[in-house]
Scaffold this motif. Structure first.
Motif, PDB file in Angstrom:
ATOM      1  N   CYS A  25       0.849  -1.187   0.000  1.00 11.61           N
ATOM      2  CA  CYS A  25       0.000   0.000   0.000  1.00 11.61           C
ATOM      3  C   CYS A  25       0.887   1.240   0.000  1.00 11.61           C
ATOM      4  O   CYS A  25       2.096   1.143   0.154  1.00 11.61           O
ATOM      5  CB  CYS A  25      -0.961   0.003   1.185  1.00 11.61           C
ATOM      6  SG  CYS A  25      -0.176   0.275   2.770  1.00 11.61           S
ATOM      7  N   HIS A  26       0.277   2.382  -0.188  1.00 11.68           N
ATOM      8  CA  HIS A  26       0.988   3.647  -0.176  1.00 11.68           C
ATOM      9  C   HIS A  26       0.459   4.499   0.971  1.00 11.68           C
ATOM     10  O   HIS A  26      -0.749   4.646   1.133  1.00 11.68           O
ATOM     11  CB  HIS A  26       0.805   4.375  -1.515  1.00 11.68           C
ATOM     12  CG  HIS A  26       1.413   3.628  -2.647  1.00 11.68           C
ATOM     13  ND1 HIS A  26       2.705   3.828  -3.056  1.00 11.68           N
ATOM     14  CD2 HIS A  26       0.914   2.641  -3.443  1.00 11.68           C
ATOM     15  CE1 HIS A  26       2.973   3.015  -4.062  1.00 11.68           C
ATOM     16  NE2 HIS A  26       1.907   2.284  -4.312  1.00 11.68           N
ATOM     17  N   ALA A  27       1.370   5.018   1.770  1.00 10.06           N
ATOM     18  CA  ALA A  27       0.988   5.869   2.903  1.00 10.06           C
ATOM     19  C   ALA A  27       0.203   7.063   2.364  1.00 10.06           C
ATOM     20  O   ALA A  27       0.428   7.484   1.241  1.00 10.06           O
ATOM     21  CB  ALA A  27       2.223   6.320   3.655  1.00 10.06           C
ATOM     22  N   PRO A  28      -0.726   7.612   3.094  1.00  7.55           N
ATOM     23  CA  PRO A  28      -0.981   7.387   4.516  1.00  7.55           C
ATOM     24  C   PRO A  28      -2.053   6.339   4.782  1.00  7.55           C
ATOM     25  O   PRO A  28      -2.559   6.252   5.894  1.00  7.55           O
ATOM     26  CB  PRO A  28      -1.441   8.751   5.000  1.00  7.55           C
ATOM     27  CG  PRO A  28      -2.186   9.311   3.836  1.00  7.55           C
ATOM     28  CD  PRO A  28      -1.453   8.805   2.614  1.00  7.55           C
ATOM     29  N   SER A  29      -2.416   5.522   3.805  1.00  5.19           N
ATOM     30  CA  SER A  29      -3.510   4.568   4.004  1.00  5.19           C
ATOM     31  C   SER A  29      -3.058   3.252   4.640  1.00  5.19           C
ATOM     32  O   SER A  29      -3.826   2.321   4.728  1.00  5.19           O
ATOM     33  CB  SER A  29      -4.198   4.279   2.679  1.00  5.19           C
ATOM     34  OG  SER A  29      -3.305   3.647   1.792  1.00  5.19           O
ATOM     35  N   CYS A  30      -1.829   3.179   5.093  1.00  4.64           N
ATOM     36  CA  CYS A  30      -1.282   1.928   5.625  1.00  4.64           C
ATOM     37  C   CYS A  30      -1.525   1.785   7.123  1.00  4.64           C
ATOM     38  O   CYS A  30      -0.588   1.740   7.917  1.00  4.64           O
ATOM     39  CB  CYS A  30       0.211   1.846   5.339  1.00  4.64           C
ATOM     40  SG  CYS A  30       0.621   1.828   3.604  1.00  4.64           S
ATOM     41  N   LEU A  31      -2.768   1.717   7.532  1.00  8.01           N
ATOM     42  CA  LEU A  31      -3.071   1.531   8.952  1.00  8.01           C
ATOM     43  C   LEU A  31      -3.033   0.058   9.319  1.00  8.01           C
ATOM     44  O   LEU A  31      -2.590  -0.309  10.400  1.00  8.01           O
ATOM     45  CB  LEU A  31      -4.434   2.123   9.283  1.00  8.01           C
ATOM     46  CG  LEU A  31      -4.577   3.624   9.003  1.00  8.01           C
ATOM     47  CD1 LEU A  31      -5.991   4.074   9.328  1.00  8.01           C
ATOM     48  CD2 LEU A  31      -3.555   4.421   9.798  1.00  8.01           C
ATOM     49  N   SER A  32      -3.525  -0.797   8.455  1.00  2.83           N
ATOM     50  CA  SER A  32      -3.443  -2.246   8.601  1.00  2.83           C
ATOM     51  C   SER A  32      -3.937  -2.857   7.294  1.00  2.83           C
ATOM     52  O   SER A  32      -4.585  -2.187   6.497  1.00  2.83           O
ATOM     53  CB  SER A  32      -4.290  -2.758   9.770  1.00  2.83           C
ATOM     54  OG  SER A  32      -5.660  -2.616   9.486  1.00  2.83           O
ATOM     55  N   MET A  33      -3.602  -4.121   7.107  1.00  5.98           N
ATOM     56  CA  MET A  33      -4.098  -4.850   5.946  1.00  5.98           C
ATOM     57  C   MET A  33      -4.479  -6.242   6.405  1.00  5.98           C
ATOM     58  O   MET A  33      -3.773  -6.855   7.200  1.00  5.98           O
ATOM     59  CB  MET A  33      -3.051  -4.892   4.836  1.00  5.98           C
ATOM     60  CG  MET A  33      -2.759  -3.504   4.282  1.00  5.98           C
ATOM     61  SD  MET A  33      -1.745  -3.504   2.816  1.00  5.98           S
ATOM     62  CE  MET A  33      -2.898  -4.070   1.618  1.00  5.98           C
ATOM     63  N   GLU A  34      -5.607  -6.725   5.878  1.00  8.28           N
ATOM     64  CA  GLU A  34      -6.111  -8.038   6.267  1.00  8.28           C
ATOM     65  C   GLU A  34      -6.463  -8.838   5.024  1.00  8.28           C
ATOM     66  O   GLU A  34      -6.948  -8.287   4.038  1.00  8.28           O
ATOM     67  CB  GLU A  34      -7.350  -7.881   7.151  1.00  8.28           C
ATOM     68  CG  GLU A  34      -7.061  -7.114   8.424  1.00  8.28           C
ATOM     69  CD  GLU A  34      -8.316  -6.636   9.131  1.00  8.28           C
ATOM     70  OE1 GLU A  34      -9.408  -6.701   8.528  1.00  8.28           O
ATOM     71  OE2 GLU A  34      -8.189  -6.201  10.278  1.00  8.28           O
ATOM     72  N   LEU A  35      -6.226 -10.142   5.099  1.00 15.06           N
ATOM     73  CA  LEU A  35      -6.596 -11.055   4.025  1.00 15.06           C
ATOM     74  C   LEU A  35      -7.527 -12.108   4.617  1.00 15.06           C
ATOM     75  O   LEU A  35      -7.182 -12.769   5.597  1.00 15.06           O
ATOM     76  CB  LEU A  35      -5.359 -11.729   3.427  1.00 15.06           C
ATOM     77  CG  LEU A  35      -5.606 -12.700   2.267  1.00 15.06           C
ATOM     78  CD1 LEU A  35      -6.184 -11.971   1.055  1.00 15.06           C
ATOM     79  CD2 LEU A  35      -4.323 -13.428   1.900  1.00 15.06           C
ATOM     80  N   TYR A  36      -8.733 -12.222   4.041  1.00 17.73           N
ATOM     81  CA  TYR A  36      -9.747 -13.144   4.523  1.00 17.73           C
ATOM     82  C   TYR A  36     -10.067 -14.205   3.485  1.00 17.73           C
ATOM     83  O   TYR A  36      -9.997 -13.940   2.287  1.00 17.73           O
ATOM     84  CB  TYR A  36     -11.066 -12.402   4.807  1.00 17.73           C
ATOM     85  CG  TYR A  36     -11.043 -11.536   6.025  1.00 17.73           C
ATOM     86  CD1 TYR A  36     -11.450 -12.038   7.255  1.00 17.73           C
ATOM     87  CD2 TYR A  36     -10.637 -10.210   5.953  1.00 17.73           C
ATOM     88  CE1 TYR A  36     -11.450 -11.234   8.386  1.00 17.73           C
ATOM     89  CE2 TYR A  36     -10.638  -9.400   7.072  1.00 17.73           C
ATOM     90  CZ  TYR A  36     -11.043  -9.919   8.290  1.00 17.73           C
ATOM     91  OH  TYR A  36     -11.032  -9.113   9.409  1.00 17.73           O
ATOM     92  N   ASN A  37     -10.446 -15.378   3.955  1.00 15.31           N
ATOM     93  CA  ASN A  37     -11.111 -16.352   3.113  1.00 15.31           C
ATOM     94  C   ASN A  37     -12.559 -15.882   3.078  1.00 15.31           C
ATOM     95  O   ASN A  37     -13.286 -16.004   4.065  1.00 15.31           O
ATOM     96  CB  ASN A  37     -10.992 -17.757   3.715  1.00 15.31           C
ATOM     97  CG  ASN A  37     -11.710 -18.805   2.904  1.00 15.31           C
ATOM     98  OD1 ASN A  37     -12.695 -18.527   2.225  1.00 15.31           O
ATOM     99  ND2 ASN A  37     -11.229 -20.031   2.986  1.00 15.31           N
TER     100      ASN A  37
END
Length: 94
Positions: A25-37
């Motif tokens: 991702c590109h800051a400032p949107s990098c607060l967290s990232m999640e990958l779900y099934n």
């Protein structure tokens, strides 16, 4: 890591075993990232950025690092890879 594709062994399941998931991702949107099934709602990977604390390479002040999710051998301190069927729907949220 694909497994079982093209096998004639009925005991082998076709699918993908995740061994690495590296978010981007590109800051400032990098607060967290999640990958779900998305088929089961199960969280597969969650990453939160680490903030640079020094002048060392990959730890520079003012920069974020996103460590990957890794799976592998338990003897190396990793969780075993999860087998995902080839038609699994994944959902990434940032």
């Amino acid at each position: 890591w694909c497994t079982g594709v093209g096998s004639t062994d009925a005991n082998v399941t076709s699918g993908v075993q995740l061994i690495y998931a590296g978010p981007h991702c590109h800051a400032p949107s990098c607060l967290s990232m999640e990958l779900y099934n998305a088929d089961t709602g199960r969280l597969i990977c969650k990453v939160e950025p680490t903030y640079g604390q020094s002048d060392r390479v990959f730890d520079e002040h003012g920069f974020l690092a996103l460590p990957p999710c890794l799976w592998g051998d338990k003897s190396q301190g990793l969780q075993p890879p999860e087998l995902l069927s080839l038609d699994t729907t994944l959902l990434s949220i940032k």
